[in-house]
Design an enzyme around this catalytic site. Sequence first.
Site, PDB file in Angstrom:
ATOM      1  N   GLU A 152       9.273 -32.555 -41.124  1.00 18.02           N
ATOM      2  CA  GLU A 152       8.590 -33.674 -40.466  1.00 18.02           C
ATOM      3  C   GLU A 152       9.550 -34.381 -39.503  1.00 18.02           C
ATOM      4  O   GLU A 152       9.131 -35.001 -38.540  1.00 18.02           O
ATOM      5  CB  GLU A 152       8.029 -34.658 -41.510  1.00 18.02           C
ATOM      6  CG  GLU A 152       6.883 -35.499 -40.962  1.00 18.02           C
ATOM      7  CD  GLU A 152       6.177 -36.351 -42.020  1.00 18.02           C
ATOM      8  OE1 GLU A 152       6.788 -37.296 -42.539  1.00 18.02           O
ATOM      9  OE2 GLU A 152       5.004 -36.078 -42.316  1.00 18.02           O
ATOM     10  N   LYS A 166      -5.380 -35.826 -38.750  1.00 17.83           N
ATOM     11  CA  LYS A 166      -5.968 -37.018 -39.377  1.00 17.83           C
ATOM     12  C   LYS A 166      -7.200 -37.468 -38.591  1.00 17.83           C
ATOM     13  O   LYS A 166      -8.242 -37.776 -39.161  1.00 17.83           O
ATOM     14  CB  LYS A 166      -4.964 -38.183 -39.354  1.00 17.83           C
ATOM     15  CG  LYS A 166      -3.862 -38.118 -40.377  1.00 17.83           C
ATOM     16  CD  LYS A 166      -3.097 -39.451 -40.342  1.00 17.83           C
ATOM     17  CE  LYS A 166      -1.747 -39.347 -41.009  1.00 17.83           C
ATOM     18  NZ  LYS A 166      -0.931 -40.539 -40.848  1.00 17.83           N
ATOM     19  N   GLU A 215      -5.738 -40.892 -47.918  1.00 17.47           N
ATOM     20  CA  GLU A 215      -5.637 -40.300 -49.259  1.00 17.47           C
ATOM     21  C   GLU A 215      -5.268 -41.368 -50.287  1.00 17.47           C
ATOM     22  O   GLU A 215      -5.893 -41.473 -51.353  1.00 17.47           O
ATOM     23  CB  GLU A 215      -4.551 -39.208 -49.288  1.00 17.47           C
ATOM     24  CG  GLU A 215      -4.888 -37.951 -48.528  1.00 17.47           C
ATOM     25  CD  GLU A 215      -4.426 -37.997 -47.082  1.00 17.47           C
ATOM     26  OE1 GLU A 215      -4.309 -39.113 -46.501  1.00 17.47           O
ATOM     27  OE2 GLU A 215      -4.187 -36.921 -46.513  1.00 17.47           O
ATOM     28  N   HIS A 230      13.325 -13.288 -59.109  1.00 13.78           N
ATOM     29  CA  HIS A 230      12.324 -12.305 -59.529  1.00 13.78           C
ATOM     30  C   HIS A 230      11.067 -12.394 -58.681  1.00 13.78           C
ATOM     31  O   HIS A 230      10.004 -11.933 -59.091  1.00 13.78           O
ATOM     32  CB  HIS A 230      12.006 -12.498 -61.011  1.00 13.78           C
ATOM     33  CG  HIS A 230      13.206 -12.230 -61.864  1.00 13.78           C
ATOM     34  ND1 HIS A 230      13.518 -10.967 -62.311  1.00 13.78           N
ATOM     35  CD2 HIS A 230      14.215 -13.046 -62.276  1.00 13.78           C
ATOM     36  CE1 HIS A 230      14.649 -11.029 -63.008  1.00 13.78           C
ATOM     37  NE2 HIS A 230      15.092 -12.270 -62.983  1.00 13.78           N
ATOM     38  N   GLY A 268       8.995 -42.944 -44.004  1.00 12.73           N
ATOM     39  CA  GLY A 268       8.451 -42.576 -45.312  1.00 12.73           C
ATOM     40  C   GLY A 268       9.345 -41.588 -46.043  1.00 12.73           C
ATOM     41  O   GLY A 268       9.653 -41.754 -47.227  1.00 12.73           O
ATOM     42  N   ARG A 269       9.806 -40.570 -45.327  1.00 11.31           N
ATOM     43  CA  ARG A 269      10.597 -39.516 -45.979  1.00 11.31           C
ATOM     44  C   ARG A 269      12.022 -39.943 -46.290  1.00 11.31           C
ATOM     45  O   ARG A 269      12.791 -39.162 -46.833  1.00 11.31           O
ATOM     46  CB  ARG A 269      10.571 -38.257 -45.121  1.00 11.31           C
ATOM     47  CG  ARG A 269      10.941 -38.468 -43.663  1.00 11.31           C
ATOM     48  CD  ARG A 269      10.480 -37.292 -42.801  1.00 11.31           C
ATOM     49  NE  ARG A 269      10.724 -37.483 -41.378  1.00 11.31           N
ATOM     50  CZ  ARG A 269       9.895 -38.103 -40.545  1.00 11.31           C
ATOM     51  NH1 ARG A 269       8.769 -38.625 -40.986  1.00 11.31           N
ATOM     52  NH2 ARG A 269      10.184 -38.206 -39.256  1.00 11.31           N
ATOM     53  N   LYS A 290       3.648 -47.196 -47.148  1.00 15.16           N
ATOM     54  CA  LYS A 290       4.322 -48.049 -46.168  1.00 15.16           C
ATOM     55  C   LYS A 290       3.290 -48.750 -45.281  1.00 15.16           C
ATOM     56  O   LYS A 290       3.312 -49.949 -45.121  1.00 15.16           O
ATOM     57  CB  LYS A 290       5.270 -47.190 -45.325  1.00 15.16           C
ATOM     58  CG  LYS A 290       5.915 -47.940 -44.192  1.00 15.16           C
ATOM     59  CD  LYS A 290       6.869 -47.062 -43.424  1.00 15.16           C
ATOM     60  CE  LYS A 290       7.187 -47.686 -42.080  1.00 15.16           C
ATOM     61  NZ  LYS A 290       8.124 -46.896 -41.300  1.00 15.16           N
TER      62      LYS A 290
HETATM   63  O1  F6P Z   1       2.165 -37.549 -43.174  1.00 16.25           O
HETATM   64  C1  F6P Z   1       2.436 -38.625 -42.361  1.00 16.25           C
HETATM   65  C2  F6P Z   1       3.021 -39.773 -43.112  1.00 16.25           C
HETATM   66  O2  F6P Z   1       3.037 -40.845 -42.240  1.00 16.25           O
HETATM   67  C3  F6P Z   1       4.414 -39.519 -43.684  1.00 16.25           C
HETATM   68  O3  F6P Z   1       5.412 -39.629 -42.753  1.00 16.25           O
HETATM   69  C4  F6P Z   1       4.475 -40.555 -44.755  1.00 16.25           C
HETATM   70  O4  F6P Z   1       5.513 -40.312 -45.643  1.00 16.25           O
HETATM   71  C5  F6P Z   1       3.097 -40.383 -45.354  1.00 16.25           C
HETATM   72  O5  F6P Z   1       2.245 -40.137 -44.244  1.00 16.25           O
HETATM   73  C6  F6P Z   1       2.594 -41.551 -46.144  1.00 16.25           C
HETATM   74  O6  F6P Z   1       2.540 -42.722 -45.371  1.00 16.25           O
HETATM   75  P1  F6P Z   1       2.331 -44.125 -46.031  1.00 16.25           P
HETATM   76  O7  F6P Z   1       3.514 -44.410 -46.908  1.00 16.25           O
HETATM   77  O8  F6P Z   1       2.228 -45.093 -44.898  1.00 16.25           O
HETATM   78  O9  F6P Z   1       1.076 -44.087 -46.845  1.00 16.25           O
END
Ligand code: F6P
Length: 542
Positions: free
Chosen positions: A351, A504, A210, A382, A265-266, A204
């Site tokens: 979150e 972060k 990452e 189990h 995002g979620r 987003k």
């Molecule tokens: O972990 C924080 C967060 O902002 C989440 O809410 C989101 O889903 C994820 O990082 C990835 O964010 P982006 O889609 O901006 O890369």
Amino acid sequence: MTDFRSSPEWRSLSARARSGFDLRQAFHSDPGRTARLSFEVGDLIVDLSKHLVDPEMLDDLIAIGQEFGVLRAAEEMFNGAKINTTEDRSVLHTLLRTPRDEAPTAALKPELQSIHQTLDRMAVIATQIRSGNWLGYDGRPISDVVNIGIGGSDLGPAMAYRALRPYRQRELNIHYVSNVDPSHLASTLDGLEPATTLFLVASKTFTTTETLTNARAARRWLLDRSGRSASVAQHFVALSASRSRVEEFGIDPLNMLPFGEWVGGRYSLGSAIGLSLMIAVGPQAFHEMLAGFHVVDRHFRDTPPSRNVPLLMGLLGILYRNAMGLQSYAVLPYSQDLERFPAYLQQLDMESNGKHTRRDGIATQGDTGPVLWGEPGTNGQHAFYQLLHQGTTIVPADLIGFAESHEESDSQQDLLLANMVAQSEALAFGRTSAEAKELYPDVAPDLLDHRTFAGGRPTSVILAPKLTPAVLGQLIALYEHKVFVQGVLWGINSFDQWGVELGKQLADRIFNELITPSRPVLQHDSSTNHLIETLRKARGRD
Ligand code: F6P
């Protein structure tokens, strides 16, 4: 802002909940209990009768929900009010699954149009790839799609890709890379052909370390093998809310699918972030999933509180968390295809509601979101069910099952379902010592306690005919709105995630301290300094 926990209604209700609830007795004295506490929403049947409430307690909970404005707040969300106050944004994931001509307000019509334009573009891309018409740099069709994203830009599509396994196009493989651990990308690319691999960079913000690190590494992998810089255009698509950052990264905006800043995002599976899923299952199944979401959105909006399932589920969770102090909550799908559903719900719930500051900036008066966890049954049986049955804490659980399997099987599906039903029965009613004695007449009395079960462990059982795209959409929306209900009552903003920022920021600083060639002056605590020094040495930097 008044907290529901200060109200006299809540005080008397929570005192009742704490005084204990005899489920055996509740069922015994009320033959209509299950009929009264089972509900339908879309294709789902939700049996709430094995919860630790009687109908009067549920009425009291509903009255508290009403008094503290849960459904009023929902209406604001649906209509686009800026309820994400800490980020000054609307919260419009429900618009993502609203049919073209059903804008909830006139002001949201243009937004709804652009959502459908994106869905149409997604369908064009998905169809091109599925039909073999999207060609890689040597003219061959795409065989593998790698979605690079993390959190909401990974968990939703990755979970749904597994869940909708029977609907996937067999010739296409979709892979999900999220972890910044270099082995995640390397192990995924191992064996893939660059000329037939398409990367979807899903972010987003397009700032997530990452994702951008993995995307850069993927681009190097492609360029090293194709030897042509033009290949990026054929092999990279961006899914993002930030056109400028996508351009800055070097992906042509023509290869970008946008969505609004107002999707968390979620909550973003129904947006362009779902492209990998649409490629896998096709536009029609994707739209069926969106229609499933919409069924539950409508239910949440239009159904009276006494039959409003997400509302009731949210209120029960409030009772367990705030009256009984229960800290965790398990989701146990009796479906291997839903194996990633608990992980997906973990982000959705934790979150959203793992927060200690209310919207008005004041600390919350008590506990907020529970720890959510789970694994598919029967594997979990189990592993950790021992604690669910005889541990010293109660863990409310949702058991999710499907009448029909996608697989041909004589009675294997019956065996799976029998286990699910048996678990809900055993957790609710346990086994008394008299029953144990009758069952094991030869066992010494001091060993009988090991074979007794207290019962009184609440479960919801959620049944659906089959795990279809529509049912998956319904299930997700059910939990989204449940989380919403709880966030409103706790007075928190369920749509921000400031809690991930500190880690972060510190990681950025420590990364620089790890890679700098000259020994840095470390100003952390002694443990952190020592860890950095040890790692610098181990990595040959000192
Ligand atoms: O972990 C924080 C967060 O902002 C989440 O809410 C989101 O889903 C994820 O990082 C990835 O964010 P982006 O889609 O901006 O890369």
